[in-house]
Design a protein around this motif. Structure first.
Motif, mmCIF file in Angstrom:
data_model
loop_
_atom_site.group_PDB
_atom_site.id
_atom_site.type_symbol
_atom_site.label_atom_id
_atom_site.label_comp_id
_atom_site.label_asym_id
_atom_site.label_seq_id
_atom_site.Cartn_x
_atom_site.Cartn_y
_atom_site.Cartn_z
ATOM 1 N N ALA A 1 -3.745 2.191 2.753
ATOM 2 C CA ALA A 1 -3.191 1.136 1.902
ATOM 3 C C ALA A 1 -3.939 -0.162 2.153
ATOM 4 C CB ALA A 1 -1.702 0.938 2.183
ATOM 5 N N VAL A 2 -3.872 -1.046 1.167
ATOM 6 C CA VAL A 2 -4.445 -2.388 1.259
ATOM 7 C C VAL A 2 -3.372 -3.399 0.909
ATOM 8 C CG1 VAL A 2 -6.056 -4.024 0.187
ATOM 9 C CG2 VAL A 2 -6.825 -1.711 0.761
ATOM 10 N N VAL A 3 -3.272 -4.446 1.713
ATOM 11 C CA VAL A 3 -2.437 -5.601 1.373
ATOM 12 C C VAL A 3 -3.388 -6.751 1.072
ATOM 13 C CG1 VAL A 3 -0.701 -7.255 2.144
ATOM 14 C CG2 VAL A 3 -0.517 -4.850 2.823
ATOM 15 N N LEU A 4 -3.386 -7.198 -0.180
ATOM 16 C CA LEU A 4 -4.310 -8.253 -0.615
ATOM 17 C C LEU A 4 -3.614 -9.604 -0.502
ATOM 18 C CD1 LEU A 4 -6.816 -9.462 -1.707
ATOM 19 C CD2 LEU A 4 -6.344 -8.452 -3.944
ATOM 20 N N LEU B 1 -1.670 -0.034 -2.798
ATOM 21 C CA LEU B 1 -2.167 -1.407 -2.709
ATOM 22 C C LEU B 1 -1.050 -2.357 -3.096
ATOM 23 C CD1 LEU B 1 -5.533 -2.940 -3.695
ATOM 24 C CD2 LEU B 1 -3.473 -3.903 -4.736
ATOM 25 N N LEU B 2 -0.933 -3.431 -2.325
ATOM 26 C CA LEU B 2 0.038 -4.487 -2.617
ATOM 27 C C LEU B 2 -0.723 -5.786 -2.831
ATOM 28 C CD1 LEU B 2 2.917 -5.669 -2.798
ATOM 29 C CD2 LEU B 2 2.856 -5.947 -0.305
ATOM 30 N N TYR C 1 -0.359 1.112 -7.321
ATOM 31 C CA TYR C 1 -0.601 -0.263 -6.908
ATOM 32 C C TYR C 1 0.523 -1.153 -7.450
ATOM 33 C CZ TYR C 1 -5.389 1.235 -5.786
ATOM 34 O OH TYR C 1 -6.491 1.864 -5.263
ATOM 35 N N VAL C 2 0.980 -2.106 -6.627
ATOM 36 C CA VAL C 2 2.125 -2.934 -6.991
ATOM 37 C C VAL C 2 1.850 -4.398 -6.658
ATOM 38 C CG1 VAL C 2 3.780 -1.050 -6.711
ATOM 39 C CG2 VAL C 2 3.252 -2.532 -4.757
ATOM 40 N N VAL D 1 6.437 -4.832 3.605
ATOM 41 C CA VAL D 1 6.524 -3.466 4.129
ATOM 42 C C VAL D 1 7.524 -2.648 3.318
ATOM 43 C CG1 VAL D 1 7.089 -2.069 6.149
ATOM 44 C CG2 VAL D 1 5.814 -4.201 6.432
ATOM 45 N N THR D 2 8.635 -3.268 2.934
ATOM 46 C CA THR D 2 9.617 -2.581 2.090
ATOM 47 C C THR D 2 8.994 -2.149 0.767
ATOM 48 O OG1 THR D 2 11.475 -3.792 3.057
ATOM 49 C CG2 THR D 2 11.830 -2.840 0.877
ATOM 50 N N LEU D 3 8.202 -3.016 0.160
ATOM 51 C CA LEU D 3 7.558 -2.681 -1.112
ATOM 52 C C LEU D 3 6.547 -1.549 -0.944
ATOM 53 C CD1 LEU D 3 7.072 -6.289 -2.492
ATOM 54 C CD2 LEU D 3 8.520 -4.518 -3.510
#
Length: 328
Positions: free
Chosen positions: A65-68, A109-110, A165-166, A229-231
């Motif tokens: 996963a990626v958190v942008l 991805l967030l 992706y969200v 993290v919930t998302l």
């Protein structure tokens, strides 16, 4: 919509883009505490505005996963002074990371946006469906347009490629690691610094920009990190999800609270010749609440801990001045 299954259980590998910023550092703390393997790169190691380098890194690292969270950010003055950088740097980062993640086979991805994406006079509290229904606030339009482009990019990858992706749209954030530079900071850290220096220098009056009547909502960044993290674990929808506390207050009320926390006892006045920005910006957080998340850090307590953290950094020499906040 909420999901029963866990979409990203630990110990998944998560790349956090922008890990040295206010949001990214909080996300790293939370992911680490929850048992995830966290990947990071500094700007000297990887310039996220470079699509080829970004894609190569993601292909080699193969995160789950990626958190942008990387972005060019700042307050009204910084947005007004550097509109080109706020537009172009954010567009480049988003295009590089989101397209690079998909080409590398990253399954989650967030993308972190901002509540400034919503119309200036959107009905309050603002629902996610209000996006693109009216004119934006002029003082941060370039930044808002870049963030809207990021949302549309994520939604396009979902629609065309069925990518999981969200997007999250946080309200005004604060906390440890915030930017306290007087020229580029957001309102809450700017107030903390102004009142601290006024108390230190024995000033009888502090003059603040605007009328003091705009209403704002504030969320501690550690609460946002928990929401992220919930998302990642429970949400897989096309709507961007608002993340806030569901309560707001006037800038005048905020100034009074900050002054009390810092210990400033002088007068607080307002320069009405200066811009106010959006009159009100309260988010409807119903969707986030349905996912089982709620904020835990009260505003006064959060301001006190943020002030203590900043003073400690100032005294140790770790607090840097950032006239234009770095994108990564």
């Amino acid at each position: 919509m909420p999901r029963m299954e866990d979409l990203l259980p630990p110990p998944a590998r998560v790349y956090v883009a922008g890990h040295r910023g206010l949001v990214g550092s909080a996300v790293v703390r939370r992911l680490t505490a929850d048992g995830y393997e966290v990947l990071t790169r500094t700007r000297t190691e990887l310039d996220l505005r470079d699509p080829a380098a970004t894609a190569a890194f993601l292909r080699d690292a193969r995160p789950d996963a990626v958190v942008l969270a990387a972005a060019r950010v700042g307050g009204i003055m910084a947005n007004s002074t550097y509109p080109v950088q706020f537009l172009e740097d954010n567009l480049r980062i988003q295009l590089s990371v989101i397209s690079g993640a998909y080409s590398a086979g990253v399954r989650r991805l967030l993308f972190l946006g901002s509540s400034c994406i919503y119309p200036r006079l959107a009905p309050q509290p603002i629902r996610e469906e209000s996006l693109l229904t009216g004119p934006l606030e002029p003082t941060n339009q370039p930044y808002a347009l870049a963030k809207i482009a990021g949302i549309v990019q994520v939604q396009s990858y979902r629609r065309q490629y069925d990518a999981s992706y969200v997007c999250a749209m946080p309200t005004n954030l604060y906390g440890p690691g915030d930017n306290f530079d007087p020229e580029s900071s957001h309102v809450l850290p700017a107030l903390v610094r102004r009142f601290h220096e006024a108390r230190r220098d024995g000033l009888e009056e502090v003059v603040l920009w605007g009328s003091g009547t705009p209403r704002r909502e504030f969320l501690h960044v550690d609460d946002l990190a928990a929401a992220c993290v919930t998302l990642l674990r429970r949400y897989d929808g096309s709507l961007p999800v608002n993340v806030g506390c569901g309560e707001d207050l006037t800038i005048r009320e905020l100034a009074r609270i900050v002054g009390e926390v810092v210990g400033y006892e002088g007068r607080i006045t307002f320069d009405t010749t200066k811009p106010d920005g959006t009159p009100r910006k309260l988010l409807d957080v119903s969707l986030m609440t349905e996912l089982g998340w709620r904020p835990r850090i009260a505003l006064r307590k959060g301001i006190a801990s943020t002030y203590a953290s900043w003073r400690e950094a100032e005294e140790s020499g770790a607090a840097a001045s950032r006239p234009l906040v770095e994108a990564q």
